[in-house]
Design an enzyme around this catalytic site. Structure first.
Site, mmCIF file in Angstrom:
data_model
loop_
_atom_site.group_PDB
_atom_site.id
_atom_site.type_symbol
_atom_site.label_atom_id
_atom_site.label_comp_id
_atom_site.label_asym_id
_atom_site.label_seq_id
_atom_site.Cartn_x
_atom_site.Cartn_y
_atom_site.Cartn_z
ATOM 1 C CB CYS A 118 -0.932 -0.005 1.216
ATOM 2 S SG CYS A 118 -1.940 1.489 1.343
ATOM 3 N NE ARG A 153 2.517 0.761 3.456
ATOM 4 C CZ ARG A 153 3.699 0.192 3.575
ATOM 5 N NH1 ARG A 153 4.074 -0.299 4.755
ATOM 6 N NH2 ARG A 153 4.534 0.109 2.546
ATOM 7 C CD1 TRP A 169 -7.503 8.498 -1.633
ATOM 8 C CD2 TRP A 169 -8.290 8.521 0.463
ATOM 9 N NE1 TRP A 169 -6.523 9.021 -0.813
ATOM 10 C CE2 TRP A 169 -6.979 9.052 0.469
ATOM 11 C CE3 TRP A 169 -9.001 8.435 1.679
ATOM 12 C CZ2 TRP A 169 -6.350 9.487 1.632
ATOM 13 C CZ3 TRP A 169 -8.367 8.870 2.839
ATOM 14 C CH2 TRP A 169 -7.065 9.396 2.813
ATOM 15 C CD GLU A 188 -5.903 1.704 -6.284
ATOM 16 O OE1 GLU A 188 -6.222 2.732 -5.661
ATOM 17 O OE2 GLU A 188 -6.100 0.547 -5.874
HETATM 18 N N1 ARG Z 1 -6.701 -1.895 -6.966
HETATM 19 C C1 ARG Z 1 -8.013 -2.206 -6.486
HETATM 20 C C2 ARG Z 1 -9.059 -1.750 -7.480
HETATM 21 O O1 ARG Z 1 -8.746 -1.159 -8.460
HETATM 22 C C3 ARG Z 1 -8.304 -1.567 -5.146
HETATM 23 C C4 ARG Z 1 -7.304 -1.858 -4.058
HETATM 24 C C5 ARG Z 1 -7.404 -0.926 -2.874
HETATM 25 N N2 ARG Z 1 -7.112 0.428 -3.270
HETATM 26 C C6 ARG Z 1 -7.144 1.490 -2.466
HETATM 27 N N3 ARG Z 1 -6.899 2.662 -2.991
HETATM 28 N N4 ARG Z 1 -7.392 1.390 -1.166
HETATM 29 O O2 ARG Z 1 -10.232 -1.930 -7.322
#
Ligand code: ARG
Length: 358
Positions: free
Chosen positions: A64, A67, A234, A239
């Site tokens: 992560c 953090r 968030w 991602e």
């Molecule tokens: N990578 C994952 C997704 O695209 C989510 C993982 C958690 N991500 C976060 N920003 N807390 O759905």
């Protein structure tokens, strides 16, 4: 001394030390925990321990990048909920609290730990996730959800064969048949994607949900295993923009975007994927910002992580991390993360993968 004793003592000692509780409190607590383990085979955390243990678990999550904010985690204690109906009710409360009209709050909901006579699992990978279907005409929706979607259908869920069908929440208690619950649409915030300067972007018809809530990992604190402990932060823009919509085994949108950008020469030397990636990420960040939904870009996230590393060192802890996850999937070498190795030692408390039940 049993393994549980050892893990309990090590956690309590570290926590009480970090919080500078006095040594009498520490010794009394260790004595009480040992007594409880001797007479019941296990022990239960005080709310204070659950709260701080969950925060430590986030702090120790090597993959992560977010953090820096570990200490701000909201921890809900739902350890007395054992019925699927009640658990679902709490899950809805979690979503509403964490979504907070877009100003997302990092939150974990902790359900009863695994014990000899109770095991609770939420089968979903995330509380909010789109279905995926393998059809004769190809894949529809999120290919990452194909096997879970099949499981839901086996359990009686009706497929809709859309690209963004909300999957039901699936809760299993012990060996009972898993129970299915539809999420009410009004508690699931979603963002339609558009681009600040490319008008055609909105017509592609993409959207994503606001809050990623991982629900299939185990929260382990001092040897106690919370197998149902959904948690959220968030999103970081990449991602969604460089993975969920970009991977060719997910929504595979780069060719579509390249076409709209009239990058018709799909030769590697025209960097069509690279151009498309930037446009896609611009659209994702712009749309979340317009909708008032918390999101961080990868450059800011890297800077925040640098501060986290500093803070950890200042607290005499060695920051740990998993390089291959921390480096963002675009502009990796433009962040400091790329240029140094990370110690991937896994400390407890932590969040762990557990066996999938489908
Ligand atoms: N990578 C994952 C997704 O695209 C989510 C993982 C958690 N991500 C976060 N920003 N807390 O759905």
């Amino acid at each position: 001394m049993s393994a549980l004793h050892e893990k309990a003592i090590s956690f309590i000692t570290q926590m009480y030390d970090e919080k500078q509780y006095n040594s009498t409190d520490l010794h009394n607590r260790i004595e009480a925990v040992c007594k409880e383990i001797a007479s019941t085979g296990s022990y239960s955390h005080t709310y204070d321990e659950l709260n701080y243990g969950a925060k430590m678990a986030w702090r120790n999550s090597n993959k992560c990048i977010g953090r820096l904010f570990w200490d701000t985690l909201n921890v809900f204690d739902y350890r007395d909920e054992t019925s699927p109906d009640q658990i679902f009710k709490r899950i809805k409360e979690h979503l509403e609290f964490a979504t907070n009209d877009g100003k997302i709050k990092s939150t974990v909901s902790v359900f009863p730990p695994k014990s000899n006579d109770l095991e609770i699992r939420i089968l979903n990978h995330q509380l909010i996730r789109y279905a995926g279907y393998e059809t004769n005409d190809g894949i529809i929706g999120d290919s990452d959800s194909i096997s879970f979607t099949k499981k839901c259908m086996e359990l009686g869920w009706s497929p809709k064969y859309g690209s963004f069908d909300l999957l039901p929440i699936v809760i299993q208690v012990n060996n009972e048949t898993p129970r299915l619950y539809e999420l009410p649409h009004d508690i699931v915030m979603e963002v339609n994607l558009s681009h600040p300067s490319h008008d055609w972007f909105k017509d592609i018809g993409l959207k994503w949900y606001a809050v990623p809530v991982i629900s299939d990992m185990q929260l382990e604190i001092g040897g106690i295993e919370y197998n149902a402990a959904p948690f959220n932060g968030w999103y970081m823009v990449t991602e969604i923009g460089a993975r969920n919509f970009a991977d060719d085994y997910r929504y595979d949108m780069l060719p579509v975007i390249a076409e709209n950008l009239e990058l018709t020469h799909k030769s590697n030397r025209f960097f069509w994927q690279d151009h498309a990636l930037v446009v896609l990420n611009e659209a994702v960040l712009f749309s979340y910002q317009e909708a008032g939904v918390s999101m961080v870009d990868h450059h800011t996230a890297a800077t925040q992580f640098k501060q986290f590393e500093k803070n950890e060192l200042k607290s005499s802890r060695c920051p740990t991390g998993d390089w291959s996850w921390l480096v963002p999937p675009i502009a990796g070498a433009s962040t400091h993360l790329f240029h140094k190795p990370y110690d991937n030692t896994v400390h407890s408390p932590n969040f762990f993968y557990q066996q999938r039940l489908y």
